[in-house]
Motif scaffolding. Structure first.
Motif, PDB file in Angstrom:
ATOM      1  N   LYS A  21       0.814  -1.213   0.000  1.00  0.00           N
ATOM      2  CA  LYS A  21       0.000   0.000   0.000  1.00  0.00           C
ATOM      3  C   LYS A  21       0.858   1.279   0.000  1.00  0.00           C
ATOM      4  O   LYS A  21       0.447   2.331   0.434  1.00  0.00           O
ATOM      5  CB  LYS A  21      -0.977  -0.006   1.169  1.00  0.00           C
ATOM      6  N   PHE A  22       2.067   1.118  -0.538  1.00  0.00           N
ATOM      7  CA  PHE A  22       2.946   2.263  -0.664  1.00  0.00           C
ATOM      8  C   PHE A  22       2.344   3.282  -1.636  1.00  0.00           C
ATOM      9  O   PHE A  22       1.992   2.952  -2.754  1.00  0.00           O
ATOM     10  CB  PHE A  22       4.298   1.760  -1.179  1.00  0.00           C
ATOM     11  N   LYS A  23       2.199   4.519  -1.201  1.00  0.00           N
ATOM     12  CA  LYS A  23       1.409   5.487  -1.971  1.00  0.00           C
ATOM     13  C   LYS A  23       2.227   6.287  -2.998  1.00  0.00           C
ATOM     14  O   LYS A  23       1.719   6.720  -3.992  1.00  0.00           O
ATOM     15  CB  LYS A  23       0.755   6.506  -1.025  1.00  0.00           C
ATOM     16  N   TYR A  24       3.457   6.523  -2.705  1.00  0.00           N
ATOM     17  CA  TYR A  24       4.294   7.385  -3.540  1.00  0.00           C
ATOM     18  C   TYR A  24       3.588   8.721  -3.808  1.00  0.00           C
ATOM     19  O   TYR A  24       3.594   9.249  -4.906  1.00  0.00           O
ATOM     20  CB  TYR A  24       4.651   6.715  -4.870  1.00  0.00           C
ATOM     21  N   SER A  25       2.915   9.205  -2.793  1.00  0.00           N
ATOM     22  CA  SER A  25       2.226  10.486  -2.984  1.00  0.00           C
ATOM     23  C   SER A  25       3.129  11.571  -2.429  1.00  0.00           C
ATOM     24  O   SER A  25       3.743  11.395  -1.378  1.00  0.00           O
ATOM     25  CB  SER A  25       0.911  10.479  -2.220  1.00  0.00           C
ATOM     26  N   PHE A  26       3.246  12.649  -3.167  1.00  0.00           N
ATOM     27  CA  PHE A  26       4.081  13.737  -2.669  1.00  0.00           C
ATOM     28  C   PHE A  26       3.192  14.754  -1.970  1.00  0.00           C
ATOM     29  O   PHE A  26       2.178  15.188  -2.522  1.00  0.00           O
ATOM     30  CB  PHE A  26       4.837  14.389  -3.818  1.00  0.00           C
ATOM     31  N   PRO A  27       3.574  15.137  -0.746  1.00  0.00           N
ATOM     32  CA  PRO A  27       2.744  16.090  -0.006  1.00  0.00           C
ATOM     33  C   PRO A  27       2.718  17.467  -0.680  1.00  0.00           C
ATOM     34  O   PRO A  27       3.598  17.786  -1.477  1.00  0.00           O
ATOM     35  CB  PRO A  27       3.453  16.182   1.347  1.00  0.00           C
ATOM     36  N   ASN A  28       1.720  18.251  -0.347  1.00  0.00           N
ATOM     37  CA  ASN A  28       1.633  19.613  -0.895  1.00  0.00           C
ATOM     38  C   ASN A  28       2.552  20.554  -0.144  1.00  0.00           C
ATOM     39  O   ASN A  28       2.724  20.438   1.068  1.00  0.00           O
ATOM     40  CB  ASN A  28       0.201  20.142  -0.781  1.00  0.00           C
ATOM     41  N   ALA A  29       3.101  21.519  -0.891  1.00  0.00           N
ATOM     42  CA  ALA A  29       3.988  22.502  -0.256  1.00  0.00           C
ATOM     43  C   ALA A  29       3.153  23.620   0.347  1.00  0.00           C
ATOM     44  O   ALA A  29       2.111  23.986  -0.189  1.00  0.00           O
ATOM     45  CB  ALA A  29       4.935  23.059  -1.291  1.00  0.00           C
ATOM     46  N   PHE A  30       3.609  24.142   1.464  1.00  0.00           N
ATOM     47  CA  PHE A  30       2.893  25.245   2.099  1.00  0.00           C
ATOM     48  C   PHE A  30       3.736  26.521   2.074  1.00  0.00           C
ATOM     49  O   PHE A  30       3.263  27.592   1.762  1.00  0.00           O
ATOM     50  CB  PHE A  30       2.542  24.868   3.544  1.00  0.00           C
TER      51      PHE A  30
END
Ligand code: PLP
Length: 490
Positions: A396-405
Motif C-alpha cells: 500500500k505504498f502510496k508514492y504520494s508527494f505532499p503539498n507545499a505550504f
C-alpha cells in the motif's frame, strides 16, 4: 576537436610529485612521508600525488594555467563551452548552478522526484519551487520523468518562472523530452538546467539517449564519477551559450567549493576525460552488445522482468538509458530489498539500489562479461528457490508527494519543534526525509505531513532501508505558534 591525449594537470602533478620538494606547506603528510594503515594497503603514491596549491599547479577558484587547460579539454569532451571541475560531487554542481541562476523568491520549475541536493539548493538560494508531479508507476513503485505536458502546464501557470531543471536520465533510466522542453523554455526566456548525475555516458555513444548539451541546455551537473570513470565525488558543471553569466557562475562555484580541492580528484577527472574521449564509444558500445546478449538469458529466468525502451515509451517518454539494468523481482514473492540483500550476502554481488518491487544495476564500459554471468547465475538460483511463491502482495505504498505550504528556505529558518512521527500529521515539515539511495526526498521543508507519508516512511523503516532524517521516530516541524506567519527569511 582538441588533442585529448594531453593531460596538462595530471602531467604537472606527477612532475611536482617527482621533483624532490622540501615541503613547508600543507598537507601535513608532506608528500607521503608516512606509513599508516592506508599506505600499507595502497602504497604511499596516493599521498605523493595529494598536493594542495603549489606553484605551477594553478588554482581551481581562478584558473589561469593547467587547471584552465584541463577544464577546456573537459568542455571539449562534453560538447560544452565551459566546464568546471567540481570536487563536491554533482551535489555541489547542482547547488552552484541553481544558486547562480535563480534568486530568492524567483521561481524554478522542476519535477518533484529531484535529488536532495536540489532541495539544498532551494534552501540556499531561497528560490520558489514549482513542482511538476512526475510520472508515477504504482505497479513498480517508482517515479519517472517530467512530461512535456506537465512542464507546459507549470509554465502556463507560472509565466514568471526563471528556470527549469530536467533530470537526464532518472535513476531508473527514463529520459524526459529534453529537446522539446528546452526549446519551449528558451522561447519563454527560461534558463534550462539538467541533472545528469546519471548521464555522463550519453556524451560518448550514439546508442544512448541525447545529452543535455546536445539538447541545447544551458547548464548540466554531471557525475563523471558515477557513469564515466573518475574517483567518487568528482563531477563537472557544464555551461553552454550566454544565458548564464559566466562570472556569476564561477563566483557561485567559489562560494561552495573547498579552498583545498583534492588534486587526486581533479587528476582523476582529467584521466577519465582522456579515457572516455579516446575509448568511450568503443567501450560503451561493446558493453551494450554484451548486455543485449545476456538480456536474452536474463529474460528467460522465470518471473523476472527487465525494464527497457519499450517501458519508457509505454509511459510516454522518448528514451531509456540501456546502461541501467532495472530488474523486477516481486513476482517471486520477494521485495527488491530482500533480493538486494540476498545478492550481496550470498553471492557478493553489489547492486546500486533496491526499491519495493525491483533492483537496479548500473553498467559502464568497465562492466565485464563475468559480471553478467555471475548476476544471471545468482538470479537463476534465487528464482528457483522462490519459484512457487505468489507474487508480492500489492503494497500500500502510496508514492504520494505532499503539498507545499511555504518555501523550503522559510521552513528551514522558521522556529521549529520536534514531534513524534505518529503525531506529525498536518504539521509543516522543517526537515527533509529521504531514503538513500536514491536520495530523493519523500518530504521536504515546507511541505505538509500527511498520513500517507507517515505510513510510507514506517513501511521503509520496517524494510531496513537507510532513512535520512534528523531523529529516528521523530520529525522536526515548524512551530506554528512561535512562527510569525509571513516572516520571509529572504
Ligand atoms: C539524480 C541525482 N542527482 C544528483 C546526485 C548527486 O550526485 P553526487 O553523488 O555526485 O553528489 C545524485 C546522487 O545519487 C542523483 O542520483
Amino acid at each position: 576537436m582538441k588533442d585529448h591525449n594531453k593531460t596538462p594537470y595530471l602531467t604537472k602533478l606527477k612532475e611536482y610529485a617527482e621533483r624532490n620538494i622540501t615541503p613547508f606547506d600543507v598537507p601535513g603528510h608532506k608528500l607521503g612521508r608516512l606509513r599508516n594503515d592506508l599506505t600499507d594497503y595502497v602504497g604511499e603514491k596516493i599521498y605523493k600525488l595529494d598536493a594542495n596549491a603549489p606553484r605551477g599547479l594553478d588554482t581551481l577558484s581562478r584558473p589561469t594555467g593547467v587547471i584552465k587547460e584541463a577544464q577546456e579539454l573537459m568542455a571539449d569532451a562534453y560538447n560544452a563551452d565551459k566546464a568546471y571541475f567540481m570536487i563536491n560531487g554533482t551535489s555541489g554542481a547542482i547547488i552552484a548552478m541553481i544558486m547562480a541562476s535563480v534568486k530568492a523568491n524567483e521561481k524554478i520549475i522542476l519535477p518533484r522526484n529531484v535529488h536532495k541536493s536540489v532541495i539544498s539548493a532551494l534552501i540556499f538560494s531561497g528560490a520558489v519551487p514549482v513542482f511538476v508531479k512526475p510520472d508515477i508507476d504504482h505497479n513498480l513503485g517508482i517515479a519517472n520523468g517530467m512530461s512535456y505536458e506537465g512542464f507546459l502546464e507549470a509554465l502556463e501557470e507560472n509565466p514568471d518562472a526563471k528556470a527549469v531543471l530536467i533530470i537526464n536520465p532518472t535513476y531508473f533510466g527514463v529520459t524526459s523530452n529534453i529537446v522539446k522542453i528546452t526549446k519551449k523554455a528558451h522561447e519563454h526566456g527560461l534558463i534550462v538546467m539538467a541533472d545528469e548525475a546519471h548521464g555522463a555516458q550519453f556524451y560518448f555513444s550514439d546508442e544512448l539517449p541525447i545529452s543535455a548539451m546536445a539538447a541545447g541546455c544551458d547548464l548540466s551537473a554531471l557525475s563523471v564519477h558515477k557513469t564515466a570513470s573518475s574517483l567518487t565525488q568528482s563531477s563537472v558543471l557544464l555551461l553552454k551559450g550566454d544565458r548564464v553569466d559566466e562570472k556569476r557562475l564561477q563566483s557561485t562555484i567559489n562560494l561552495i567549493q573547498s579552498t583545498s580541492p583534492s588534486s587526486i580528484l581533479m587528476a582523476s577527472l582529467e584521466a577519465s576525460r582522456k579515457e572516455m574521449v579516446l575509448d568511450g564509444k568503443e567501450g560503451i558500445n561493446k558493453v551494450l552488445k554484451l548486455k543485449k546478449k545476456y538480456l536474452k538469458k536474463l529474460k528467460e529466468i522465470p518471473k523476472i522482468e527487465i525494464l527497457d525502451l519499450e517501458y519508457a515509451k509505454k509511459r510516454g517518454f522518448p528514451d531509456f538509458d540501456p546502461t541501467k539494468l532495472v530488474i523486477k523481482v516481486s513476482n517471486l514473492g520477494i521485495t527488491g530489498f530482500q533480493a538486494y540483500r540476498i545478492l550481496f550476502d550470498k553471492y557478493s554481488i553489489q547492486l546500486e539500489l533496491a526499491e519495493t518491487y525491483l533492483i537496479l544495476g548500473i553498467i559502464t564500459k568497465h562492466t565485464i562479461e563475468e559480471d553478467f554471468i555471475n548476476l544471471i547465475s545468482a538470479l537463476k538460483e534465487i528464482a528457483k528457490k522462490y519459484k512457487d511463491n505468489e507474487p508480492l502482495d500489492k503494497i500500500k505504498f502510496k508514492y504520494s508527494f505532499p503539498n507545499a505550504f511555504i518555501r523550503p528556505r522559510v521552513a528551514y529558518h522558521a522556529p521549529f519543534k520536534v514531534v513524534k512521527l505518529e503525531d506529525a500529521e498536518n504539521e509543516i515539515s522543517a526537515e527533509s526525509v529521504m531514503i538513500y539511495p536514491p536520495g530523493i526526498p519523500m518530504l521536504i521543508p515546507g511541505e505538509y505531513i500527511t498520513r500517507d507519508f507517515i505510513e510510507d516512511l514506517l513501511f521503509y523503516e520496517e524494510n531496513g532501508s537507510v532513512i535520512f532524517s534528523e531523529t529516528s521516530g521523530y520529525i522536526k516541524v515548524v512551530d506554528k505558534e512561535k512562527w510569525i506567519k509571513g516572516e520571509d527569511y529572504l
